[in-house]
Design a protein around this motif. Structure first.
Motif, PDB file in Angstrom:
ATOM      1  N   UNK A  34       0.831  -1.208   0.000  1.00 57.10           N
ATOM      2  CA  UNK A  34       0.000   0.000   0.000  1.00 57.10           C
ATOM      3  C   UNK A  34       0.864   1.255   0.000  1.00 57.10           C
ATOM      4  N   UNK A  35       1.956   1.218   0.736  1.00 54.38           N
ATOM      5  CA  UNK A  35       2.859   2.369   0.760  1.00 54.38           C
ATOM      6  C   UNK A  35       3.468   2.603  -0.626  1.00 54.38           C
ATOM      7  N   UNK A  36       3.847   1.526  -1.311  1.00 57.16           N
ATOM      8  CA  UNK A  36       4.382   1.661  -2.667  1.00 57.16           C
ATOM      9  C   UNK A  36       3.321   2.174  -3.628  1.00 57.16           C
ATOM     10  N   UNK A  37       2.086   1.710  -3.455  1.00 55.92           N
ATOM     11  CA  UNK A  37       1.005   2.145  -4.348  1.00 55.92           C
ATOM     12  C   UNK A  37       0.777   3.646  -4.249  1.00 55.92           C
ATOM     13  N   UNK A  38       0.971   4.212  -3.064  1.00 57.03           N
ATOM     14  CA  UNK A  38       0.775   5.650  -2.895  1.00 57.03           C
ATOM     15  C   UNK A  38       1.814   6.465  -3.657  1.00 57.03           C
ATOM     16  N   UNK A  39       2.975   5.861  -3.913  1.00 59.90           N
ATOM     17  CA  UNK A  39       4.005   6.555  -4.683  1.00 59.90           C
ATOM     18  C   UNK A  39       3.716   6.529  -6.184  1.00 59.90           C
ATOM     19  N   UNK A  40       2.890   5.593  -6.608  1.00 62.09           N
ATOM     20  CA  UNK A  40       2.547   5.491  -8.028  1.00 62.09           C
ATOM     21  C   UNK A  40       3.320   4.397  -8.729  1.00 62.09           C
ATOM     22  N   UNK A  41       2.959   4.090  -9.979  1.00 62.53           N
ATOM     23  CA  UNK A  41       3.616   3.023 -10.739  1.00 62.53           C
ATOM     24  C   UNK A  41       5.107   3.304 -10.934  1.00 62.53           C
ATOM     25  N   UNK A  42       5.887   2.240 -10.983  1.00 63.94           N
ATOM     26  CA  UNK A  42       7.336   2.408 -11.094  1.00 63.94           C
ATOM     27  C   UNK A  42       7.732   3.048 -12.417  1.00 63.94           C
ATOM     28  N   UNK A  43       6.970   2.788 -13.496  1.00 66.33           N
ATOM     29  CA  UNK A  43       7.331   3.399 -14.772  1.00 66.33           C
ATOM     30  C   UNK A  43       7.176   4.917 -14.732  1.00 66.33           C
ATOM     31  N   UNK A  44       6.217   5.399 -13.952  1.00 69.74           N
ATOM     32  CA  UNK A  44       6.044   6.847 -13.817  1.00 69.74           C
ATOM     33  C   UNK A  44       7.156   7.453 -12.950  1.00 69.74           C
ATOM     34  N   UNK A  45       7.597   6.727 -11.953  1.00 68.50           N
ATOM     35  CA  UNK A  45       8.715   7.208 -11.137  1.00 68.50           C
ATOM     36  C   UNK A  45       9.990   7.288 -11.974  1.00 68.50           C
ATOM     37  N   UNK A  46      10.169   6.316 -12.855  1.00 72.98           N
ATOM     38  CA  UNK A  46      11.323   6.345 -13.764  1.00 72.98           C
ATOM     39  C   UNK A  46      11.211   7.502 -14.746  1.00 72.98           C
ATOM     40  N   UNK A  47      10.039   7.675 -15.337  1.00 64.66           N
ATOM     41  CA  UNK A  47       9.846   8.739 -16.323  1.00 64.66           C
ATOM     42  C   UNK A  47      10.037  10.122 -15.714  1.00 64.66           C
ATOM     43  N   UNK A  48       9.662  10.254 -14.443  1.00 67.42           N
ATOM     44  CA  UNK A  48       9.791  11.542 -13.760  1.00 67.42           C
ATOM     45  C   UNK A  48      11.198  11.771 -13.214  1.00 67.42           C
ATOM     46  N   UNK A  49      12.060  10.762 -13.322  1.00 68.44           N
ATOM     47  CA  UNK A  49      13.417  10.895 -12.813  1.00 68.44           C
ATOM     48  C   UNK A  49      13.524  10.794 -11.308  1.00 68.44           C
TER      49      UNK A  49
END
Length: 280
Positions: A34-49
């Protein structure tokens, strides 16, 4: 270690040793996910740097660790200051300390953030309270060094069970230059005994040994104090004076066992989870 439905005493009085052994080893992945889900998908974290690399690494059969790397954000002409490995606690995930990882990256460090086995997005059937997790961290860091993924000297930080893994891993990796352990437990066997308070001592001993047999770790390998004695790097221990889950005496015992140089920070009015706020 917070309360969880999966870690409450199972109903019924005639459960066998195997049942309780597996109950002791299996902890919920849900809070960490659940904590990871709040950060958003990993591909979006990568795209955002916000993270620079996402990888899967298998340190042992049946275990795949999910790992994020954050590169130092210092100017190109400024050398990286080293690498910090951040280790989360029980029922949690790498998402817990994502903000800390970003802060360290801005201060010039590469950051390695894994989910421990049976936590977050990592696989693995059992939690072993540091016995196998320390070997997972050693294998992971050696793999990253061999591939040139991490730079400079290594430091390690952990909270709760992650702090226990921190001390135990630092004791077996000569590349570690320093360790910070926040609310570590001194004795995994003693801490898990608290969650099985209704058992007789004799039954718990049988359950503990069967759990070690099932998960594949040494039943006598449960002492963070013994690991602290083997440290060859500086150690900082931080512990809340009013911690009801991992008593203050645990952190103090680890600190007392460690060789110099070392430093102990007592946070007077802090409990367990509140240590992350009050001990900032």
């Amino acid at each position: 270690m917070p309360d969880s439905n999966e870690n409450r005493p199972p109903s019924g009085r005639r459960r066998g040793v195997d049942f309780y052994a597996k109950w002791l080893l299996r902890h919920s992945r849900l809070p960490g996910r659940l904590r990871l889900a709040r950060l958003g998908p990993v591909d979006k974290l990568l795209a955002a740097g916000r993270i620079d690399k996402h990888l899967r690494f298998s340190p042992a059969e049946g275990v795949d660790l999910d790992v994020w790397l954050i590169r130092a954000k210092s100017p190109a002409e400024t050398p990286c200051r080293g690498t910090v490995l951040i280790i989360h606690g029980l029922w949690d995930s790498k998402g817990r300390f994502f903000r800390l990882g970003e802060i360290l990256a801005r201060r010039g460090f590469d950051v390695v953030m894994p989910d421990l086995r049976r936590h977050g997005q990592s696989t693995g059937e059992f939690t072993t309270f540091g016995s196998l997790e320390k070997l997972d961290m050693l294998a992971l860091m050696n793999h990253l060094r061999a591939g040139g993924e991490v730079r400079g000297p290594t430091w390690v930080f952990g909270f709760s069970m992650g702090a226990t893994v921190t001390v135990r891993y630092a004791a077996i990796d000569p590349a570690v230059r320093g360790a910070v352990a926040a609310a570590p437990f001194a004795d995994a066997k003693r801490v898990t005994r608290r969650s099985a308070f209704w058992m007789t001592g004799r039954k718990f001993e049988a359950v503990w040994r069967r759990a070690a047999e099932i998960a594949g770790f040494d039943p006598n390998d449960y002492s963070t104090v013994e690991a602290a004695r083997q440290l060859r790097c500086p150690l900082i221990v931080v512990h809340g004076r009013l911690d009801p889950l991992v008593p203050y005496s645990h952190g103090r015992a680890i600190f007392d066992a460690a060789p110099e140089p070392k430093r102990f920070y007592r946070v007077p009015w802090s409990g367990h989870a509140s240590l992350l706020l009050m001990g900032r």
